[in-house]
Design a protein around this motif. Structure first.
Motif, PDB file in Angstrom:
ATOM      1  N   MET A  19       0.846  -1.199   0.000  1.00  0.00           N
ATOM      2  CA  MET A  19       0.000   0.000   0.000  1.00  0.00           C
ATOM      3  C   MET A  19       0.881   1.248   0.000  1.00  0.00           C
ATOM      4  SD  MET A  19      -3.064   0.062   2.763  1.00  0.00           S
ATOM      5  CE  MET A  19      -3.796  -1.516   2.329  1.00  0.00           C
ATOM      6  N   GLU A  20       1.850   1.261   0.909  1.00  0.00           N
ATOM      7  CA  GLU A  20       2.772   2.397   1.044  1.00  0.00           C
ATOM      8  C   GLU A  20       3.565   2.607  -0.249  1.00  0.00           C
ATOM      9  OE1 GLU A  20       6.420   3.574   4.063  1.00  0.00           O
ATOM     10  OE2 GLU A  20       6.230   1.480   3.430  1.00  0.00           O
ATOM     11  N   ALA A  21       4.063   1.502  -0.820  1.00  0.00           N
ATOM     12  CA  ALA A  21       4.908   1.600  -2.018  1.00  0.00           C
ATOM     13  C   ALA A  21       4.146   2.188  -3.206  1.00  0.00           C
ATOM     14  CB  ALA A  21       5.468   0.221  -2.377  1.00  0.00           C
ATOM     15  N   SER A  22       2.827   1.948  -3.251  1.00  0.00           N
ATOM     16  CA  SER A  22       2.050   2.453  -4.392  1.00  0.00           C
ATOM     17  C   SER A  22       1.853   3.962  -4.325  1.00  0.00           C
ATOM     18  CB  SER A  22       0.680   1.772  -4.439  1.00  0.00           C
ATOM     19  OG  SER A  22      -0.161   2.268  -3.407  1.00  0.00           O
ATOM     20  N   GLY A  23       2.001   4.537  -3.119  1.00  0.00           N
ATOM     21  CA  GLY A  23       1.831   5.986  -2.988  1.00  0.00           C
ATOM     22  C   GLY A  23       0.597   6.421  -2.216  1.00  0.00           C
ATOM     23  N   VAL A  24      -0.072   5.471  -1.559  1.00  0.00           N
ATOM     24  CA  VAL A  24      -1.230   5.844  -0.727  1.00  0.00           C
ATOM     25  C   VAL A  24      -0.769   6.785   0.386  1.00  0.00           C
ATOM     26  CG1 VAL A  24      -2.932   4.953   0.933  1.00  0.00           C
ATOM     27  CG2 VAL A  24      -2.533   3.744  -1.234  1.00  0.00           C
ATOM     28  N   ASP A  25      -1.538   7.857   0.631  1.00  0.00           N
ATOM     29  CA  ASP A  25      -1.169   8.843   1.658  1.00  0.00           C
ATOM     30  C   ASP A  25      -1.757   8.524   3.022  1.00  0.00           C
ATOM     31  OD1 ASP A  25       0.158  11.045  -0.005  1.00  0.00           O
ATOM     32  OD2 ASP A  25      -1.712  10.692  -1.097  1.00  0.00           O
ATOM     33  N   VAL A  26      -3.021   8.114   3.036  1.00  0.00           N
ATOM     34  CA  VAL A  26      -3.751   7.946   4.296  1.00  0.00           C
ATOM     35  C   VAL A  26      -4.416   6.580   4.340  1.00  0.00           C
ATOM     36  CG1 VAL A  26      -5.623   8.843   5.744  1.00  0.00           C
ATOM     37  CG2 VAL A  26      -4.262  10.422   4.368  1.00  0.00           C
ATOM     38  N   ALA A  27      -4.167   5.832   5.420  1.00  0.00           N
ATOM     39  CA  ALA A  27      -4.785   4.519   5.593  1.00  0.00           C
ATOM     40  C   ALA A  27      -5.805   4.596   6.727  1.00  0.00           C
ATOM     41  CB  ALA A  27      -3.712   3.479   5.913  1.00  0.00           C
ATOM     42  N   MET A  28      -7.016   4.148   6.456  1.00  0.00           N
ATOM     43  CA  MET A  28      -8.086   4.193   7.449  1.00  0.00           C
ATOM     44  C   MET A  28      -8.642   2.803   7.705  1.00  0.00           C
ATOM     45  SD  MET A  28     -10.174   7.510   6.257  1.00  0.00           S
ATOM     46  CE  MET A  28     -10.289   6.989   4.589  1.00  0.00           C
ATOM     47  N   LEU A  29      -8.979   2.514   8.950  1.00  0.00           N
ATOM     48  CA  LEU A  29      -9.655   1.248   9.242  1.00  0.00           C
ATOM     49  C   LEU A  29     -10.450   1.381  10.524  1.00  0.00           C
ATOM     50  CD1 LEU A  29      -7.370  -1.402  10.896  1.00  0.00           C
ATOM     51  CD2 LEU A  29      -6.698   0.991  10.701  1.00  0.00           C
ATOM     52  N   ASP A  30     -11.487   0.556  10.630  1.00  0.00           N
ATOM     53  CA  ASP A  30     -12.293   0.526  11.849  1.00  0.00           C
ATOM     54  C   ASP A  30     -11.642  -0.397  12.862  1.00  0.00           C
ATOM     55  OD1 ASP A  30     -14.083   2.129  10.572  1.00  0.00           O
ATOM     56  OD2 ASP A  30     -15.494   0.544  10.068  1.00  0.00           O
ATOM     57  N   ILE A  31     -11.546   0.063  14.106  1.00  0.00           N
ATOM     58  CA  ILE A  31     -10.987  -0.740  15.192  1.00  0.00           C
ATOM     59  C   ILE A  31     -12.140  -1.224  16.059  1.00  0.00           C
ATOM     60  CG2 ILE A  31      -9.452  -0.736  17.202  1.00  0.00           C
ATOM     61  CD1 ILE A  31      -7.987  -0.308  14.629  1.00  0.00           C
ATOM     62  N   ILE A  32     -12.218  -2.532  16.243  1.00  0.00           N
ATOM     63  CA  ILE A  32     -13.294  -3.113  17.055  1.00  0.00           C
ATOM     64  C   ILE A  32     -12.671  -3.746  18.294  1.00  0.00           C
ATOM     65  CG2 ILE A  32     -15.249  -4.710  17.075  1.00  0.00           C
ATOM     66  CD1 ILE A  32     -15.272  -4.563  14.044  1.00  0.00           C
ATOM     67  N   GLY A  33     -13.195  -3.403  19.462  1.00  0.00           N
ATOM     68  CA  GLY A  33     -12.565  -3.822  20.708  1.00  0.00           C
ATOM     69  C   GLY A  33     -13.227  -4.983  21.412  1.00  0.00           C
ATOM     70  N   ALA A  34     -14.284  -5.564  20.838  1.00  0.00           N
ATOM     71  CA  ALA A  34     -14.980  -6.668  21.516  1.00  0.00           C
ATOM     72  C   ALA A  34     -15.176  -7.843  20.561  1.00  0.00           C
ATOM     73  CB  ALA A  34     -16.340  -6.202  22.040  1.00  0.00           C
ATOM     74  N   GLU A  35     -14.778  -9.038  21.022  1.00  0.00           N
ATOM     75  CA  GLU A  35     -14.933 -10.255  20.211  1.00  0.00           C
ATOM     76  C   GLU A  35     -16.395 -10.460  19.796  1.00  0.00           C
ATOM     77  OE1 GLU A  35     -12.378 -12.353  19.442  1.00  0.00           O
ATOM     78  OE2 GLU A  35     -10.821 -11.684  20.847  1.00  0.00           O
ATOM     79  N   GLU A  36     -17.327 -10.175  20.745  1.00  0.00           N
ATOM     80  CA  GLU A  36     -18.748 -10.405  20.448  1.00  0.00           C
ATOM     81  C   GLU A  36     -19.197  -9.559  19.262  1.00  0.00           C
ATOM     82  OE1 GLU A  36     -18.729  -9.809  25.014  1.00  0.00           O
ATOM     83  OE2 GLU A  36     -17.301  -9.544  23.372  1.00  0.00           O
ATOM     84  N   THR A  37     -18.690  -8.322  19.196  1.00  0.00           N
ATOM     85  CA  THR A  37     -19.085  -7.419  18.107  1.00  0.00           C
ATOM     86  C   THR A  37     -18.555  -7.927  16.773  1.00  0.00           C
ATOM     87  OG1 THR A  37     -18.972  -5.602  19.705  1.00  0.00           O
ATOM     88  CG2 THR A  37     -19.110  -5.004  17.393  1.00  0.00           C
ATOM     89  N   ILE A  38     -17.300  -8.396  16.782  1.00  0.00           N
ATOM     90  CA  ILE A  38     -16.707  -8.937  15.551  1.00  0.00           C
ATOM     91  C   ILE A  38     -17.544 -10.115  15.056  1.00  0.00           C
ATOM     92  CG2 ILE A  38     -14.675 -10.092  14.567  1.00  0.00           C
ATOM     93  CD1 ILE A  38     -12.977  -8.534  16.670  1.00  0.00           C
ATOM     94  N   ARG A  39     -17.930 -10.975  15.991  1.00  0.00           N
ATOM     95  CA  ARG A  39     -18.672 -12.180  15.636  1.00  0.00           C
ATOM     96  C   ARG A  39     -20.115 -11.864  15.228  1.00  0.00           C
ATOM     97  NH1 ARG A  39     -16.926 -14.663  20.028  1.00  0.00           N
ATOM     98  NH2 ARG A  39     -18.899 -14.278  21.108  1.00  0.00           N
ATOM     99  N   SER A  66      -5.119   6.606  10.184  1.00  0.00           N
ATOM    100  CA  SER A  66      -6.278   7.248  10.774  1.00  0.00           C
ATOM    101  C   SER A  66      -7.336   6.207  11.137  1.00  0.00           C
ATOM    102  CB  SER A  66      -6.829   8.248   9.748  1.00  0.00           C
ATOM    103  OG  SER A  66      -8.007   8.828  10.211  1.00  0.00           O
ATOM    104  N   PRO A  67      -7.149   5.523  12.282  1.00  0.00           N
ATOM    105  CA  PRO A  67      -8.155   4.539  12.687  1.00  0.00           C
ATOM    106  C   PRO A  67      -9.478   5.208  13.061  1.00  0.00           C
ATOM    107  CG  PRO A  67      -6.446   4.744  14.361  1.00  0.00           C
ATOM    108  CD  PRO A  67      -6.051   5.634  13.236  1.00  0.00           C
ATOM    109  N   HIS A  68     -10.559   4.474  12.872  1.00  0.00           N
ATOM    110  CA  HIS A  68     -11.896   4.931  13.254  1.00  0.00           C
ATOM    111  C   HIS A  68     -12.439   4.017  14.349  1.00  0.00           C
ATOM    112  CE1 HIS A  68     -11.455   6.940   9.431  1.00  0.00           C
ATOM    113  NE2 HIS A  68     -12.687   7.406   9.429  1.00  0.00           N
ATOM    114  N   ILE A  69     -13.117   4.594  15.317  1.00  0.00           N
ATOM    115  CA  ILE A  69     -13.856   3.788  16.297  1.00  0.00           C
ATOM    116  C   ILE A  69     -15.329   4.176  16.174  1.00  0.00           C
ATOM    117  CG2 ILE A  69     -14.291   3.340  18.750  1.00  0.00           C
ATOM    118  CD1 ILE A  69     -11.305   3.822  19.261  1.00  0.00           C
TER     119      ILE A  69
END
Length: 370
Positions: free
Chosen positions: A179-199, A226-229
């Motif tokens: 991702m970095e090598a291609s030239g992407v500037d900003v990486a975003m992802l959702d962070i989930i803190g509970a196993e139950e929510t993931i499942r 830039s993580p999102h919660i």
């Protein structure tokens, strides 16, 4: 209508310039918040920490992929930061809060050559400044962007000023490096803190640790992270948010974007809307745990009076930016004495160059989180 942006009633001061009433009383004098219900104890807690936030400017960002105007701030043109989906409207996960509907308004670009042609045309016709690359996940919450990276490389070569953001989903060190090598500037992802929510909400069989490992891998690159919660992701209940804050606070992220669940896309009756006081409490915890980093309120949050109260809490808690601020937000900033500025960019795009001004505008309206 008819009142100037800085109405006489907004700042309530004595002759020596000090406010002569508590924040909770002052909020009641703001026209746009006349019918709002605030948690007096929470507001008093914010006021006790006023010295920590008074000097922090807040950025009201009005990204352009959404029609936007309040009585206090004016919007601008629509196409300067569009979102593209490499899977069009398709997603294998079909999470309960979204069911892939967040992908529908994105511009479909299922082949690399389509993405390339559409971006170049927008540069010519709309003076495109940057874009978000997104897509639906596979069953493991991964999005395979590999064949699109040569397009990103070419675009960055021809338009070095272009800002490119990407929804990473879950990835590993090798994926982050590509991702970095291609030239992407900003990486975003959702962070989930509970196993139950993931499942249960995400229908995903992966541990919480995989989310932290993705953040760790991304933070080893030069991209802005830039993580999102999503507050209330577990059907509107507060469950894994504190753990998600813990995970993010262990890494040197550029900005944490907080959004509030909007059960807008979900099956009726499956989600409740989190109480504004619970949301405000998480703002306070986020500000304390990421004291030196940018903490922003993204575009996704319930509308109406809920949003006005949420935005007021964000300003009082000392968050660094708000995307699409509600009516009354400017008045709240005046009332508690916080300087503010307005920016027309997506919240996850860095505008300033120094760490002091690294305000990252907010893409959360197109985040999976929304």
């Amino acid at each position: 209508g008819g009142r100037s942006m800085v109405g006489r009633r907004d700042r309530i001061c004595t002759k020596d310039g000090a406010p002569d009433m508590s924040w909770i009383d002052a909020l009641g004098r703001i026209e746009d918040l006349e019918d709002a219900e605030f948690d007096a104890e929470l507001v008093a807690g914010f006021e006790q920490r006023a010295a920590d936030v008074a000097s922090r400017p807040i950025r009201f960002s009005t990204p352009t992929f959404k029609e936007y105007e309040t009585t206090e701030l004016k919007g601008c043109g629509k196409n300067s930061f569009p979102a593209f989906s490499i899977t069009a409207a398709g997603c294998a996960l079909m999470c309960d809060h979204c069911e892939a509907k967040i992908l529908e308004p994105m511009i479909p670009a299922i082949k690399p050559e389509i993405l390339d042609a559409k971006v170049r045309r927008l540069v010519e016709t709309e003076n495109l400044q940057g874009f978000l690359l997104s897509g639906g996940s596979n069953k493991r919450n991964e999005i395979n962007y590999s064949k699109f990276y040569p397009v990103i490389e070419g675009l960055k070569r021809d338009f070095p000023q272009m800002r490119i953001a990407i929804h990473t989903a879950l990835t590993d060190r090798q994926g982050a490096k590509e991702m970095e090598a291609s030239g992407v500037d900003v990486a975003m992802l959702d962070i989930i803190g509970a196993e139950e929510t993931i499942r249960e909400v995400y229908h995903l069989d992966r541990p919480v640790d995989d989310f932290e490992e993705t953040v760790a891998a991304l933070c080893e690159t030069s991209m802005q992270i830039s993580p999102h919660i999503v507050i209330g992701l577990h059907y509107g209940r507060i469950l894994g948010e504190a753990n998600a804050l813990d995970m993010v606070s262990r890494y040197d992220v550029n900005a944490l974007v907080l959004v509030v669940i909007m059960p807008f896309y979900a099956k009726p009756g499956t989600f409740v809307t989190p109480a504004t006081s619970d949301v405000g409490q998480i703002f306070l915890e986020a500000r304390e745990r990421l004291a030196d980093q940018q903490v922003l309120l993204g575009c996704a949050r319930p509308p109406g009076m809920h949003k006005r109260v949420t935005d007021a809490y964000a300003i009082m808690a000392g968050l660094d930016g708000i995307a699409f601020p509600a009516d009354g937000a400017v008045s709240v900033a005046h009332t508690i004495g916080r300087p503010f500025e307005q920016a027309h960019s997506c919240c996850s795009i860095k505008l300033g160059q120094t760490s002091a001004t690294t305000n990252i505008a907010t893409l959360a309206s197109t985040s999976c989180a929304a």
